[in-house]
Design an enzyme around this catalytic site. Structure first.
Site, PDB file in Angstrom:
ATOM      1  N   THR A  71      -4.999   0.932   8.368  1.00  0.00           N
ATOM      2  CA  THR A  71      -4.936   1.816   9.546  1.00  0.00           C
ATOM      3  C   THR A  71      -6.319   2.171  10.049  1.00  0.00           C
ATOM      4  OG1 THR A  71      -2.958   2.778   8.641  1.00  0.00           O
ATOM      5  CG2 THR A  71      -4.209   4.180  10.127  1.00  0.00           C
ATOM      6  N   ARG A  92      10.875   0.624   9.059  1.00  0.00           N
ATOM      7  CA  ARG A  92      10.009   1.405   8.159  1.00  0.00           C
ATOM      8  C   ARG A  92       8.927   2.135   8.961  1.00  0.00           C
ATOM      9  NH1 ARG A  92       4.209   1.500   6.794  1.00  0.00           N
ATOM     10  NH2 ARG A  92       4.016   2.132   4.621  1.00  0.00           N
ATOM     11  N   THR A 114      -5.578   6.282   4.768  1.00  0.00           N
ATOM     12  CA  THR A 114      -5.238   4.876   4.952  1.00  0.00           C
ATOM     13  C   THR A 114      -4.715   4.351   3.616  1.00  0.00           C
ATOM     14  OG1 THR A 114      -6.069   2.697   5.636  1.00  0.00           O
ATOM     15  CG2 THR A 114      -7.580   4.074   4.389  1.00  0.00           C
TER      16      THR A 114
HETATM   17  N1  ASP Z   1      -1.019   3.709   5.962  1.00  0.00           N
HETATM   18  C1  ASP Z   1      -0.488   2.597   6.703  1.00  0.00           C
HETATM   19  C2  ASP Z   1       0.963   2.476   6.453  1.00  0.00           C
HETATM   20  O1  ASP Z   1       1.404   2.719   5.359  1.00  0.00           O
HETATM   21  C3  ASP Z   1      -1.123   1.313   6.401  1.00  0.00           C
HETATM   22  C4  ASP Z   1      -2.560   1.327   5.991  1.00  0.00           C
HETATM   23  O2  ASP Z   1      -3.277   2.244   6.203  1.00  0.00           O
HETATM   24  O3  ASP Z   1      -3.018   0.385   5.370  1.00  0.00           O
HETATM   25  O4  ASP Z   1       1.667   2.068   7.350  1.00  0.00           O
END
Ligand code: ASP
Length: 327
Positions: free
Chosen positions: A190, A218, A241
């Site tokens: 993210t 999801r 993240t």
């Molecule tokens: N946190 C995000 C999610 O679970 C993905 C990420 O940050 O890598 O969708």
């Protein structure tokens, strides 16, 4: 595929010294060397991963040009949303297991006003729709088809993007169809951003295409206020993240902000949130979570579950990618 997580320093940005007199410490990610107490209040921009560098650059420019910190965190992450070579944010992201790119985003201001969209398809800038939800509705969060309809009714347009490389990667994934989150590679990353302006006002934003090859429907932590992002101008701002399910279970960003309210340094607060995740989960192999935080006094820091998380820090000294403390 693969983004090189390199150390990248850009110093001497024109005009910033005059605008930002008084900042003297270079950023550092080491827990014990958190620059906290030495840093004056903002401006300051932090964002996740190396795609945070161009995002920070834009956010900084927005504030330098007189924009608000809320404008900065919106427009900063829009740079990454528009980058179709990015496989974890925006319409260039990897799809879910049914081949659909679904987007999550949220934004929050100094006073805790918040907007969020989840499970949104075919819009280039979910962060701007999240901001519009905050500013134009009595609600915080819109999801799915309703969010898409509301966005269309409120002046946002859809964009159809087909990326052969993404299609090919999905087809390849389908051969085995195995859903297995992997730590710190580009199937999840993210962009979360937290920032403070020269008056000490905070804001944050978070936007993602979420986990690659997730179950259709999801929703991760990124659009959830208190999980992927939390801002309370009285205490601080934090974003997350990594594997969203882990972050949601401990209300991660809210936890970090509340710990800062109780006097912890940003890095200590982020570390405690990571420790809570570790205490609650037996097997975190191949999983990553990272938190970033700014305390209300301008101190900042981050912490991750494991090695490999880096974040971009823009201060008066420039825009730098620093490796996060972890453990
Ligand atoms: N946190 C995000 C999610 O679970 C993905 C990420 O940050 O890598 O969708």
């Amino acid at each position: 595929m693969g983004v090189e997580r390199r150390r990248f320093i850009q110093l001497g940005l024109a005009g910033t010294a005059a605008y930002l007199a008084g900042c003297t410490d270079a950023p550092t990610a080491a827990l014990e060397e958190s620059p906290a107490e030495k840093l004056p209040q903002g401006p300051l921009v932090l964002s996740t991963w190396d795609h945070g560098l161009p995002a920070n650059e834009r956010a900084w420019e927005v504030m330098r040009a007189g924009g608000s910190v809320l404008d900065a965190v919106e427009q900063g992450v829009m740079v990454v949303e528009s980058d179709l070579s990015n496989r974890s944010v925006g319409l260039g992201g990897l799809p879910d297991r049914d081949g659909h790119v679904t987007l999550d985003a949220c934004i929050q201001d100094h006073d805790g006003r918040a907007g969020s969209v989840a499970f949104l398809q075919r819009f280039e800038h979910p962060i701007s729709i999240a901001r519009a939800v905050m500013e134009r509705t009595p609600h915080v969060m819109l999801a799915g088809a309703g969010a898409e309809r509301w966005a269309l009714e409120n002046g946002f347009s859809t964009r159809d993007v087909q990326i052969p490389e993404v299609q090919a990667a999905w087809q390849k994934w389908l051969e085995r169809g195995e859903y297995k989150p992997v730590a710190n590679i580009e199937n999840h990353d993210t962009i979360g951003m937290v920032a403070m302006d020269a008056q000490g006002r905070l804001a944050g934003s978070c936007t993602t295409s979420g986990m690659a090859y997730k179950v259709h429907g999801r929703v991760g932590d990124s659009p959830i206020i208190g999980a992927g992002l939390f801002v309370d101008g009285e205490a601080g701002a934090a974003c997350a993240t990594g594997v969203g399910e882990l972050v949601i279970r401990v209300a991660g960003s809210h936890t970090v902000v509340e710990l800062m309210r109780q006097g912890r340094s940003p890095a200590e607060a982020c570390k405690e949130a990571v420790l809570r995740i570790q205490r609650k989960h037996k097997d975190l192999k191949d999983m990553q979570v990272g938190f970033l935080a700014i305390r209300a006094d301008g101190a900042y820091g981050g912490y991750a579950l494991r090695d490999g998380f880096s974040y971009a820090v823009h201060t008066a000294q420039g825009n730098e990618l620093v490796p996060s403390a972890f453990g």
